[in-house]
Design an enzyme around this catalytic site. Sequence first.
Site, short mmCIF file in Angstrom:
data_model
loop_
_atom_site.label_atom_id
_atom_site.label_comp_id
_atom_site.label_asym_id
_atom_site.label_seq_id
_atom_site.Cartn_x
_atom_site.Cartn_y
_atom_site.Cartn_z
N HIS A 1 36.70 -11.26 3.43
CA HIS A 1 38.10 -11.28 2.98
C HIS A 1 38.69 -12.68 3.06
CE1 HIS A 1 39.85 -11.32 7.10
NE2 HIS A 1 38.87 -10.49 7.43
N ASP B 1 42.06 -13.30 3.30
CA ASP B 1 43.35 -13.40 3.99
C ASP B 1 43.20 -13.54 5.51
OD1 ASP B 1 42.40 -10.68 3.91
OD2 ASP B 1 44.36 -10.01 4.62
N ASP C 1 38.30 -15.65 11.80
CA ASP C 1 38.46 -14.38 11.06
C ASP C 1 39.14 -14.64 9.74
OD1 ASP C 1 38.63 -11.73 10.36
OD2 ASP C 1 40.00 -11.17 11.95
N GLU D 1 43.03 -7.74 3.72
CA GLU D 1 42.23 -6.99 4.69
C GLU D 1 42.99 -6.82 5.99
OE1 GLU D 1 39.29 -6.12 7.88
OE2 GLU D 1 40.67 -7.83 7.74
N GLU D 2 43.89 -7.77 6.29
CA GLU D 2 44.55 -7.80 7.60
C GLU D 2 45.83 -6.96 7.63
OE1 GLU D 2 43.14 -8.83 10.12
OE2 GLU D 2 41.92 -10.62 9.75
#
Lengths: 386, 386
Positions: free
Chosen positions: B89, B91, B122, B156-157
């Site tokens: 991802h 984001d 991340d 995704e977050e």
Amino acid sequence: MSVPTSAPPTASGPATDLSDVLGDPALDVVELVRRVCDIPSVSGDERALADAVEAALTALAGVEVTRDGDAVVARTTLGRSERVLLAGHLDTVPLTDPPNLPVRREQHPVDGDVLVGRGTCDMKGGVGVQLALARRVAAAGEDLARDVTFVFYDHEEVEAARNGLGRLARNHPELLAADFAVLLEPSSAVVEGGCNGTLRAEVTTTGKAAHSARPWRGHNAIHDAAPVLARLAAYAPREVDVEGLVFREALNAVLVSGGIAGNVIPDRCTVTVNYRFAPSLDAAGAEAHVREVFDGFTVEVTDVAEGARPGLHLPAAADFVARTGTTPLPKYGWTDVARFSALGVPAVNYGPGDNATAHADDERCRTVEVEQCLEVLSGWLLDGAR
Amino acid sequence: MSVPTSAPPTASGPATDLSDVLGDPALDVVELVRRVCDIPSVSGDERALADAVEAALTALAGVEVTRDGDAVVARTTLGRSERVLLAGHLDTVPLTDPPNLPVRREQHPVDGDVLVGRGTCDMKGGVGVQLALARRVAAAGEDLARDVTFVFYDHEEVEAARNGLGRLARNHPELLAADFAVLLEPSSAVVEGGCNGTLRAEVTTTGKAAHSARPWRGHNAIHDAAPVLARLAAYAPREVDVEGLVFREALNAVLVSGGIAGNVIPDRCTVTVNYRFAPSLDAAGAEAHVREVFDGFTVEVTDVAEGARPGLHLPAAADFVARTGTTPLPKYGWTDVARFSALGVPAVNYGPGDNATAHADDERCRTVEVEQCLEVLSGWLLDGAR
């Protein structure tokens, strides 16, 4: 005279102009209150209402009008040896969602004929009464026995540093000079003496941010706030007798916030508490009490305003109380009587509206109290008019 | 081929263009990761990075590029009988204040040479590795034994409903078809099998607004939240063995909010909790547990995504694990391996970065892991290349 501000006047129209109803020979004070309420004026956004009040007062002959920010002062200048002052704030707490405006006039099962909506109680009922009184006072002109000052101000419902009356006291102390003041805060048309002080503080916990799937790598600041809320829930407020009136204290969380995102362990949580303390306590004493309650936590005082002792033994206050024919009560809410008290002007609370509904979503005001306050204050102001 | 979006491309420049570093014959993957990180892409604001990724991939010969919202898919179309997929991802969680960007490269006393700053862990380390792999795969062309798909996606977050991979699965399911998938979420370059599920719920208390000087006229909803926080603080998370991997659960407050203004008794307080649950539990079981913990309170589930069982006994997964030479661990964080699992595509987590620092203010990634993941994955993808 009108001291212009740098901002252009608001376009007049039925929604934001008060001149038509204030200028109407058959003045309906309840309708005037409704119109004042229907101009929203949440703290920081008082301009439209201040413009309308300024314009309506400027249209009256016989009073000098001064504008300072979103505060408006109208004064007779007859050179009398005595001056009385009436004051009220223009701002309200935020509207609800959906908004509790425009005002509805309806029959309440207990209170009878009422206006319902934001500001009706705190305190645009009083603002409407002030405007109606200003018209009568302006019309009385040279017949008045005492000079009269009307003060309409901004930012009462927020932290003390922004209070418009405080700003007026700094910028134009001469405009607040008086022998006695009546603050038209809601008091159910009964004189309320003195007021509790108010202190706001932030009680903060700090942790360590981490992904919420691995909280053992961080530390949860919101969880740490559990005892802060538990102490508040268990708190037993005090009742304090001051000069014969019993002041009831209160300590409450008013705001809480914490967290960064839905998947992050929060590293900070802030509980904003509001302590209402009896006028026997000064600011330092109030702060000490809050620090004691939240011992072990980070406490930052953000705002404090001391209360005012009742002072109803002073002659001007006793005379006013007698005229209203009411038995004085203590004022639980902090009001700017404390500020007048600090300026050396004896002051009492007396206005329409049951303060039990102030700030409530369904705040309301009995129309009979609006009319009653207008007549009592009018009789007092015009007493001895030649 | 590039499917254009309606938005114009971002003006290219050193800050938002990746083509120069990806096109550099002496490709430095650590520098590439740094550049990817320095294009901020907090969830909902991924456009600039998606534009840069799309442009860099489009410049490569040998892959078809498709854009869907702020997701970008690049695929070889060699007609091989087998296809593998790598996904990550774009984001990140919000920046700190002051912002934890641009990235700093420094020596960490324990971790050695690291990149520090939002997204390094991340999961822009993985995104950089994917981009570098895409260049190698594109260059290998007809020599590849298997077709390869690279997926870069948005959102995704945040809550599952906005997840870009989920949107791709709805809009372009053919683009996600594969025999095996590797999700480059941070796993310290070790294969992590399965993942915990995640559920978010709002635990709400309601009271009655009133002026904070007269709290006895209202009811304080923030005070009522004291037991909610107390239960969270006292909660003992479970550890659950699933197919030989021990999944550690967690239940945390992630957000709290309540209150109207500094002088109003709050009529509502909401604690948002995040429950990370073992893949042995389905969504209904997770919800039942949260409702049991907060028995007596109003609980509304706002977001739930089930976990994924490890599935490491499947041949494709076992083969990949063997190639990495690592001993698999359970994945505590929810990842989109669960989404691939639901699509019928066996998937594992394998990427650079220690997830212990994911979402932390000082999140970081060891540069050696970036290089190691690139080489392991490159060897795997190019294995059997003619």
